[in-house]
Every structure is written in C-alpha cells, then in structure tokens.
Scaffold this motif. Structure first.
Motif: not given
Length: 403
Positions: A230, A234, A350, A354, A361
């Motif tokens: 993820v 990103a 995630g 965000d 992350g």
C-alpha cells in the motif's frame, strides 16, 4: 546448490512444486478479479469491493483450520471435493449476484477456498526430511512470490481485454482444473512413518506459546508485506510516478525471491524472530528515500531479501512443532495468520498514509513487525521458563527462540 539438488531429487518433490505453483495462481488472482468486477462492472466503487474482500478474508481465516482438520481426520481428497465444488460454484454464479448477495456468498465462498498453500506446506513436511525442509520451504516461498506476480496480472488482462464476467468464469475453470489435478495426484500429507501413528494429541498440548509465537511472526511478516505494498503505491502516486509502480513491485518481489533462494542454500537455519525483527527494522526507514521510483526501489531491496526467508522459516517451524496428526489444522492456522496479517496491514497502513504521508506508512509497517517479533520472543521465553527442570528442549530448538 547441493541442498537444492538433493531436495529436488526426492520422489514427488518436483511434481509437487510445479503443481502447487499453478494451483496458487487462481488464489492470487481472486482478489483482483472480484475487485474489478465490483468496482468497475457493478460500479460500486473500491470501498464496496474492499468490504466484500474483507468479508471473504474473515471466511478464509475461519475456514482454513476447519479444512485442515478435515484433512487430518479424513484425508486430502474429501477436503478437495468440498472446496473444489464449493469455490468453483461461487465463481460460476458470482457474475449474477447482487452486491448484498455477494457480501453473504463472499463469506461462505471464503470458508470454502481451496487451500493450495496449506496443501503445499503439508506435503513438503511429508515428503522432505527435516534436514532439507529449510531448502524446500524456501523454494515454496519463491514459488509463492512468482504466483503473486502472475495471478493478479492475469486477472487484469482477462478483465480488461474481455470482461470481468469472463474473468469470474475463468476463476471457476481454474479452480476446477487445479482441484481435479490435486485430487488425481493426491500428494501425501503424512510420511509412511507418520501414517503408522494414529494417536490424536489434544490441541491444548501442541498449540503451545512457542507455536503461537511462530504464527504471530507469520502474521507480522504478511502485515509488513501488505502494508508495504500500500505504501509503495501511495509513494508512487505522491511523487507523480504511478506508472512505474509495477516495475518497483516486480523488483521488490524479485528481491524477495533471491533472498529465499539464498536462504535455502545456507547450511543452517536462522532464528525466525531475528529474521522478523530485521525485516521490520529495515522497513521502517524506506519512506525516507522519497525522490524518484528508482531510489525507492533500491531502498526496498534490503527488506525484500528477508521477506521470503521469514515466510519460509515460519513454514519450517510449524512443520517441526505440530504433530503429524494435527499438521493440517496447524497449517490451516498458519494460513489464517497470514490472512489476518494482510487484513490488518493494508487498511492500517492505508489509514496512516491518508492522514499523514507514505513515509509514515512504511514506518508503521516496520514498527508493527518489530513489535510482533518482540511478542513472539516473549511467548517463547515464557514457555521456556514454564518448562520443568530437566525437560528436554525440542530437537533443533534454541532455548528462548521461536525457531
């Protein structure tokens, strides 16, 4: 390479590895096929697709130990009949289902997923002597990496070049083919010596704190892998280089495969908790790379080299610590641990991405892995401290280690 030659020379091992590789491809393609169908064809969005995926994940986690117990009690073929018919039926009718029905049937279908990965690990334990299991499980980990490189890509090709309905039908056909092939081959899940023993050991006896620690390490390793995936996406989007994501992921997977091959060629095993801790530590600073796609790719490699070895060490330990009569249930619990690790890792990272940045992350994925390694070490130490004086240590086990 002598260890690899000896392992591949064992009767049935080559055939098993090839068959299990192809058997895993439908499993690795399933998530992508279902996501594209719900998000694109049904126009429900990726959140709705993720919800069905989460429900199916819960079903897989609950069903894997139960299916493993069926193998322990009744053999491999009855379980293959149940899962092949059950999962293929889901994929045949999935294209006709409404979203609410997909939620319900996704859970039921998850419970009946054909456990190709568990079958491979059980068969390796039955076919391969203890001194070669590290090499065999390393090859198995590399095979898993390769199947994850093929499966999702194949699902995307079929869904985009034809339709998602075609992809769902292809999933049904694939499950039917691999289930039938496994039924015909019927790989041994116990050696001849193990078949002679019919003693059933209660779960409370073999599911020790040490084995729980091994399962935690497996969950933690997949937590890192799912979270890293993820964070990679990103980071690529953040730097405006999203089109290079596939290259970064392929190199990351290739690094893991190389690490698995090197680990399988080593003369001795390394402590699983140590591999897990280093995997976490090397993941934490990845987000500092920033910059271009190639700098991220290079910084990923040190952690990538430890991915497959950590997973391989988990399989080796489960095979050693679980009694043959309960190996199916134990490998089912291992699959559940992997599944839950992925289910927690991706959304957790995630959420952080965000609300903060891709770098955080990577940090969360790595810190989570280090904490899991510490907990696994404490569980193993707890079992050691509780052992009565004079109790023999399990063969091949270092005191206070998870492996």
């Amino acid at each position: 390479m002598q260890l690899y030659r000896r392992t591949l020379a064992l009767p049935g091992v080559r055939t098993l590895l090839v068959l299990v590789f192809f058997a895993r491809i439908p499993a690795t393609a399933a998530g992508m096929a279902l996501t594209l169908h719900i998000a694109v064809t049904m126009d429900r969005g990726y959140g709705a697709a993720g919800t069905v995926g989460a429900v199916a994940t819960i079903g897989i986690a609950l069903g894997a130990p139960v299916l493993g117990r069926v193998v322990d009690r009744y053999g491999l073929r009855p379980m293959l009949v149940i899962t092949t018919i059950g999962e293929a039926t889901f994929w045949v009718f999935a294209r006709f289902m409404s979203y609410p029905l997909l939620l319900v049937c996704g859970f039921l279908g998850g419970m009946l997923v054909l456990p190709a990965m568990s079958i491979g690990r059980q068969a390796i334990a039955a076919l391969v002597p203890t001194d070669l299991r590290r090499t065999a499980y390393s090859m198995d980990s590399v095979s898993t990496e390769l199947s994850f490189m093929v499966g999702p890509a194949a699902a995307v090709v079929v869904a985009t070049q034809f339709s998602t309905q075609t992809a769902l039908v292809a999933m049904a056909v694939g499950i039917a083919v691999v289930g039938t092939a496994l039924f015909v081959m019927n790989p041994a899940v116990r050696s001849e010596a193990e078949k002679a023993s019919t003693e059933r050991i209660p779960r409370r006896v073999w599911l020790t704190p040490r084995l729980v620690g091994v399962l935690l390490v497996g969950a933690g390793a997949v937590f890192i892998l799912a979270g890293t995936e993820v964070a990679i996406v990103a980071q690529m989007q953040h730097s405006g280089e999203l089109s290079w994501t596939s290259v970064v992921v392929i190199v990351w997977s290739a690094g893991s495969a190389v690490g698995g091959l090197v680990y399988g060629a080593l003369a001795r095993s390394y402590r699983q908790v140590t591999l897990m801790a280093w995997l976490g530590v090397l993941t934490i600073p990845i987000g500092l790379a920033g910059g271009s796609w190639w700098s991220l790719m290079l910084v990923l490699l040190p952690a990538a080299f430890l991915c497959a070895p950590t997973i391989a060490a988990t399989g080796e330990e489960v095979a050693r610590l679980a009694p043959p009569a309960a190996r199916g249930e134990a490998t089912g619990l291992q699959s559940s641990a992997f599944t839950l690790g992925a289910a927690v890792g991706a959304p957790s990272v995630g959420f952080v991405v965000d609300h903060a940045s891709p770098g955080w992350g990577f940090a969360l994925a790595g810190v989570g892995g280090v904490l899991v390694a510490a907990l696994a070490w404490l569980l193993a130490a707890r079992q050691r401290d509780r052992a009565p004086a004079g109790t023999a240590v399990e063969p091949g086990t270092r005191a206070g280690s998870v492996s």
